[in-house]
Design a protein around this motif. Structure first.
Motif, short mmCIF file in Angstrom:
data_model
loop_
_atom_site.label_atom_id
_atom_site.label_comp_id
_atom_site.label_asym_id
_atom_site.label_seq_id
_atom_site.Cartn_x
_atom_site.Cartn_y
_atom_site.Cartn_z
N UNK A 176 0.86 -1.19 0.00
CA UNK A 176 0.00 0.00 0.00
C UNK A 176 0.89 1.24 0.00
N UNK A 177 0.31 2.34 -0.45
CA UNK A 177 1.10 3.57 -0.55
C UNK A 177 1.30 4.21 0.81
N UNK A 178 2.42 4.89 1.01
CA UNK A 178 2.59 5.62 2.27
C UNK A 178 1.46 6.63 2.41
N UNK A 179 1.01 6.83 3.64
CA UNK A 179 -0.09 7.78 3.86
C UNK A 179 -1.45 7.14 3.77
N UNK A 180 -1.50 5.84 3.42
CA UNK A 180 -2.77 5.13 3.48
C UNK A 180 -2.71 4.18 4.67
N UNK A 181 -3.88 3.82 5.19
CA UNK A 181 -3.93 3.02 6.41
C UNK A 181 -4.96 1.91 6.27
N UNK A 280 -10.37 -9.76 -4.56
CA UNK A 280 -8.98 -9.32 -4.47
C UNK A 280 -8.92 -7.82 -4.70
N UNK A 281 -8.17 -7.14 -3.86
CA UNK A 281 -7.92 -5.71 -4.06
C UNK A 281 -6.44 -5.53 -4.29
N UNK A 282 -6.11 -4.56 -5.13
CA UNK A 282 -4.71 -4.22 -5.37
C UNK A 282 -4.32 -3.17 -4.33
N UNK A 283 -3.43 -3.54 -3.43
CA UNK A 283 -3.03 -2.63 -2.35
C UNK A 283 -2.53 -1.29 -2.88
N UNK A 284 -1.85 -1.34 -4.02
CA UNK A 284 -1.27 -0.12 -4.59
C UNK A 284 -2.31 0.86 -5.10
N UNK A 285 -3.55 0.38 -5.28
CA UNK A 285 -4.61 1.26 -5.80
C UNK A 285 -5.41 1.93 -4.70
N UNK A 286 -5.12 1.54 -3.45
CA UNK A 286 -5.90 2.10 -2.35
C UNK A 286 -5.38 3.49 -1.98
N UNK A 287 -6.31 4.45 -1.95
CA UNK A 287 -5.94 5.83 -1.68
C UNK A 287 -6.70 6.33 -0.45
N UNK A 288 -6.29 7.44 0.13
CA UNK A 288 -7.02 7.98 1.28
C UNK A 288 -8.49 8.18 0.93
#
Ligand code: SF4
Lengths: 470, 209
Positions: A176-181, A280-288
């Motif tokens: 996941x991207x930094x800044x997402x939780x 399935x979710x792509x962790x890299x696509x998750x945004x705030x």
């Protein structure tokens, strides 16, 4: 020998079945029964029947829902609230049930404080008259919320009748991207499947992004299972789980701990275990992500716009959107990031743990909040730790109030309310109409996002304020 | 508990989705003992303003639907909090059956514990029922649990319900009595389990064992 590969859900279920009847309903043994002030309805039912408590040694009570978050040293001013807190002490005292009261250093929200005590372990069944009991699934426990009549039933029998739910697996793969939780993962998932999308299911959370989560993050994720409609969600235990549990007051000690770990290691889903539904979710696509409406499913990336009901063909869906927009006082098509807020709340069983406070503090450090707000740590021990780390000073210097631990503004029954018509950026779990007080408007988001909203006075992508920090 | 077999009663439309249990009974009323009756709190903040005056926006307060024992709503009825007070409010208001496309899991179970039927219908059927009840205000509906059938006007609708819930409702079973009849199995489970999962017992640090 087993021929069929089993999921962790199958294994937990099978190890607790006392009786299985035709048609699939099973009597399950309950390892831990958690109680809070709301349990008085159940104690009333037990009293009416004149029955004893089957296993008082497996029940643990904690005052959290009604407790005041200020002036704890003084007697509770509101007599109705004082009565609720006292009633739990009396009901549990009468039956020899362990009770963690208002001024106990272990006090906190049941789903924060009970794991801290090492009472939540992998492989257990855990119930509580509270829908966010799903939180305890983070440890690989089968944990679910029950109603008052079921609480009474568990008190009298230490068992519960359940039909085995269908199994769903949510895999979140990739970094996941930094800044997402964890909160962003959960809100994204709920917005995709709907607030009733996982009804009738137990969820296993898996995948590399879930493995990478801390216990705190896993608890946030499992906590929100109920907002997707699932009664429980869980994560298979691993080294992260064991490291967190080791040395906790009620956890097994020394050699017993090692033997327990051997058993817990066998809980993970077997390769090839089948699930009724896989997502399935792509962790890299998750945004705030923030909620804009009155159900947790009404969530969108913070850079999106308020939905427009006129573009929805289905009249029932369009009506639901219009209704939510009217309650929330929003304009269709308006930018979410321009929504101005009146106050913030940081706390609750979803995001009141030490990591959550750290995440909020990392945004707030050296900054002032434009709106008032309340920080209520998830437990008294989280509060102490935050003070040791100097987080309390960061919150106070930002202009926020740092109070004692309890459910507080998550549900408002202790008197911590969002005034009618006000808009609150909140780390809690429910943006239902009136949840934080009659007429209150709630936007759910992660702790860093709430802190960012506090600093700018409107919904904001926390990553903008984290640049060069964290 | 009284069995639920069939019900022929006036039905009230509630054309809302996501009617969560916080709306069904706001948290501030949950301090009350059940003995005081929860009917007046049902959907309180949707029905009454801050001054306590009726807002009269819901059919629930329309005299044409007075005495309704059946409620028809949209999807995800009773999601959210586990508060059984939501079911007490419905039951004490006189509701015995709710028809909707989906229900909160804990809510459904609370309904059954209190003898209320949560009947799940297709989304299009819920819309048809809502439309009928709005057109023919005060109309009655027939609900047959055994057959899992709803008769409304000249149309018949099927509904689904968990088979376990169905048996419980039809028989008016009291869970506690049923469970206690398995006390031997319960004992056997506990002695076997104590040996198999010694780590599952909480260590009573506070009591020194
Ligand atoms: S913090 Fe909120 S959601 Fe969690 S147990 Fe308390 S009231 Fe329920």
């Amino acid at each position: 020998m087993r021929s069929q590969p089993l999921s962790i859900i199958d294994k937990l279920w099978e190890s607790h079945v006392i009786v299985a009847r035709d048609g699939g309903d099973c009597l399950l043994f309950i390892d831990r029964h958690l109680l809070h002030e709301g349990s008085f309805h159940a104690f009333e039912q037990v009293r009416k029947r004149g029955r004893a408590i089957a296993r008082p040694d497996l029940s643990f009570a904690i005052a959290d829902h009604y407790v005041p978050t200020r002036a704890r040293a003084q007697p509770i001013a509101n007599p109705e609230i004082a009565r609720m807190v006292d009633l739990l002490a009396r009901n549990t005292g009468a039956h020899g049930i362990a009770h963690i009261g208002l001024n106990d250093p272990r006090q906190g929200i049941v789903h924060v404080a009970i794991p801290e005590q090492g009472l939540t372990l992998p492989g257990l069944t855990i119930v509580c008259g509270d829908s966010h009991t799903s939180t305890h699934g983070a440890f690989g426990a089968y944990a679910f919320g029950i109603g008052a009549s079921e609480v009474a039933h568990v008190l009298m029998t230490q068992a519960i009748w359940q039909k085995k739910p269908k199994c769903m697996r949510l895999r979140v793969e990739g970094a996941t991207m930094p800044g997402t939780a964890a909160k962003d993962i959960a809100l994204t998932f709920i917005s995709r499947v709907g607030a009733d999308g996982a009804q009738g299911h137990a969820i296993e959370y898996a995948g590399s992004a879930v493995r990478a989560l801390s216990m705190e993050g896993r608890m946030t994720l499992c906590n929100l299972s109920i907002e997707a409609g699932a009664r429980n969600g869980l994560v298979a235990p691993d080294q992260t789980t064991y490291d967190w549990l080791k040395g906790r007051p009620f956890a097994p000690k020394g050699e017993s701990f090692e033997r327990a770990v051997e058993a817990w290691d066998k809980l993970a889903s077997d390769p090839g275990a089948s699930f009724d539904r896989e997502i399935t979710l792509d962790g890299g696509e998750i945004v705030p992500t923030v909620t804009w409406g009155t159900s947790p499913e009404q969530a969108l990336p913070v850079d999106a716009t308020v939905p427009d009901p006129s573009t929805h063909a289905d009249p029932a869906r369009a009506a639901a959107i219009s209704d939510a927009i009217a309650y929330m006082g929003l304009t269709p098509g308006g930018k979410l990031s321009s929504i101005a807020i009146d106050r913030v709340f940081i706390g609750s069983c979803t995001n009141g743990r030490i990591e959550d406070l750290r995440a909020a503090a990392s945004v707030l450090a050296g900054r002032r909040a434009k709106v008032p707000g309340l920080v209520s740590p998830g437990s008294s021990s989280v509060k102490r730790q935050a003070e040791e780390e100097g987080l309390d000073r960061i919150f106070r210097e930002a202009g926020l109030e740092f109070a004692d631990s309890g459910c507080s503004m998550c549900v408002g029954i202790n008197g911590d309310l969002v005034p009618p018509g006000e808009r609150c950026a909140s780390t809690t779990n429910r943006n239902f109409k009136g949840r934080q007080g009659p007429g209150a408007r709630t936007h759910l988001m992660s702790p860093a996002m709430v802190a960012a909203a506090a600093v700018t006075g409107h919904l904001t992508d926390a990553r903008e304020l984290l640049e060069g920090r964290a | 508990m009284n069995p639920f077999t069939t019900l022929a009663a006036r039905a009230c439309p509630l054309p809302l989705a996501n009617v969560d249990t916080d709306q069904l009974v706001p948290a501030r009323f949950l301090k009350r003992s059940r003995a005081t009756g929860y009917g007046g709190f049902l959907l309180h903040d949707l029905r009454f303003g801050a001054d306590g005056q009726a807002k009269s926006v819901l059919p629930l307060d329309d005299p044409r639907y007075k005495g309704a024992q059946i409620l028809v709503a949209r999807r995800n009825f009773g999601g959210g909090s586990s508060r059984e007070g939501a079911v007490y409010a419905l039951a004490d208001f006189g509701i015995r059956c709710i028809i909707a496309p989906s229900f909160g899991d804990i809510f459904s179970s609370n309904c059954v514990m209190n003898g209320l039927l949560p009947a799940r219908v297709k989304e299009s059927d819920a819309e048809a029922l809502l439309a009928h009840l709005e057109q023919f205000a005060g109309a009655a509906i027939n609900v047959d649990l055994e057959a899992q059938r709803i008769v409304c006007g000249n149309r018949v609708y099927d509904f689904s319900i968990d088979s376990f819930f169905k048996t419980k409702l039809l028989n008016g079973w009291d869970d506690v009595d049923v469970t206690l009849s398995f006390s031997e199995e319960m004992q056997a489970f506990q002695s076997r389990d104590a040996a198999e999962r010694p780590w599952a017992r909480p260590i009573r640090a506070d009591r020194g064992d």
